[in-house]
Scaffold this active site. Sequence first.
Site, PDB file in Angstrom:
ATOM      1  N   CYS A  77      98.956  76.687   8.392  1.00 41.26           N
ATOM      2  CA  CYS A  77     100.324  76.746   8.906  1.00 41.26           C
ATOM      3  C   CYS A  77     101.196  75.683   8.227  1.00 41.26           C
ATOM      4  O   CYS A  77     101.441  75.782   7.034  1.00 41.26           O
ATOM      5  CB  CYS A  77     100.351  76.649  10.432  1.00 41.26           C
ATOM      6  SG  CYS A  77     101.964  77.133  11.126  1.00 41.26           S
ATOM      7  N   HIS A 176      97.341  81.238  11.887  1.00 38.50           N
ATOM      8  CA  HIS A 176      96.409  80.324  12.555  1.00 38.50           C
ATOM      9  C   HIS A 176      95.041  80.987  12.676  1.00 38.50           C
ATOM     10  O   HIS A 176      94.841  81.797  13.582  1.00 38.50           O
ATOM     11  CB  HIS A 176      96.938  79.970  13.943  1.00 38.50           C
ATOM     12  CG  HIS A 176      98.151  79.117  13.911  1.00 38.50           C
ATOM     13  ND1 HIS A 176      98.084  77.751  13.777  1.00 38.50           N
ATOM     14  CD2 HIS A 176      99.462  79.425  13.951  1.00 38.50           C
ATOM     15  CE1 HIS A 176      99.315  77.248  13.764  1.00 38.50           C
ATOM     16  NE2 HIS A 176     100.162  78.245  13.854  1.00 38.50           N
ATOM     17  N   GLU A 178      92.377  79.734  13.787  1.00 34.50           N
ATOM     18  CA  GLU A 178      91.748  79.298  15.038  1.00 34.50           C
ATOM     19  C   GLU A 178      92.263  80.089  16.243  1.00 34.50           C
ATOM     20  O   GLU A 178      91.672  80.042  17.317  1.00 34.50           O
ATOM     21  CB  GLU A 178      91.948  77.790  15.242  1.00 34.50           C
ATOM     22  CG  GLU A 178      93.321  77.363  15.694  1.00 34.50           C
ATOM     23  CD  GLU A 178      94.403  77.359  14.617  1.00 34.50           C
ATOM     24  OE1 GLU A 178      95.538  76.987  14.959  1.00 34.50           O
ATOM     25  OE2 GLU A 178      94.134  77.733  13.449  1.00 34.50           O
TER      26      GLU A 178
END
Length: 194
Positions: A77, A176, A178
């Site tokens: 990001c 992202h 994650e």
Amino acid sequence: MDVAIIKYNSGNVQSVLYAMERLGVNAKLTDDVEEIKKADKVIFPGQGEASSAMKYLRERKLDQLIKELKQPFFGICLGQQLLCEYSEENDTTCLGVFPIKVKKFPPLDKVPHVGWNNLQELKSPLLNGLDETDYVYYVHSYFAEIHPEYTIASTHYLEDFSALLHKDNYYAMQAHPEKSSLSGQKILTNFLNL
């Protein structure tokens, strides 16, 4: 495996630590130059504003360190944007690993770009096991332009932009991983296996 997550005054670090835990990796959050140098892998996550993030990196000499690292390195990001040459966000000179400009999406009523989008034109071992039917999660108002050599996947939102970048030991992703369910888990696993 010794994984360092660079601490640099930006948000979203905890979710990356949790993602590493889910993959069985005990990563360390640090801004210590020596710890980062000796790590097997380095992750550079972030949410926030480019100029204040660059100020923090410069004050701690992390800007120079990042450009000298030889181990696999993954910007996420804001981390991807800071690896580029320049960001329109507050007229910020960034790290310059990628010779790419970061621009703001134009229409104010459609920014930020939030939600799930698929990856296109995938070309990297980082994306093994993924194809154009896989989606990743985005939250951003700025994007890295497409580069003919360093863009390894793109996404379309208002225009095409670099979803992922790769140059030498540096990898970077605008979305992202994650927060991107199984697609993101595959990407993080592929990075750890590089």
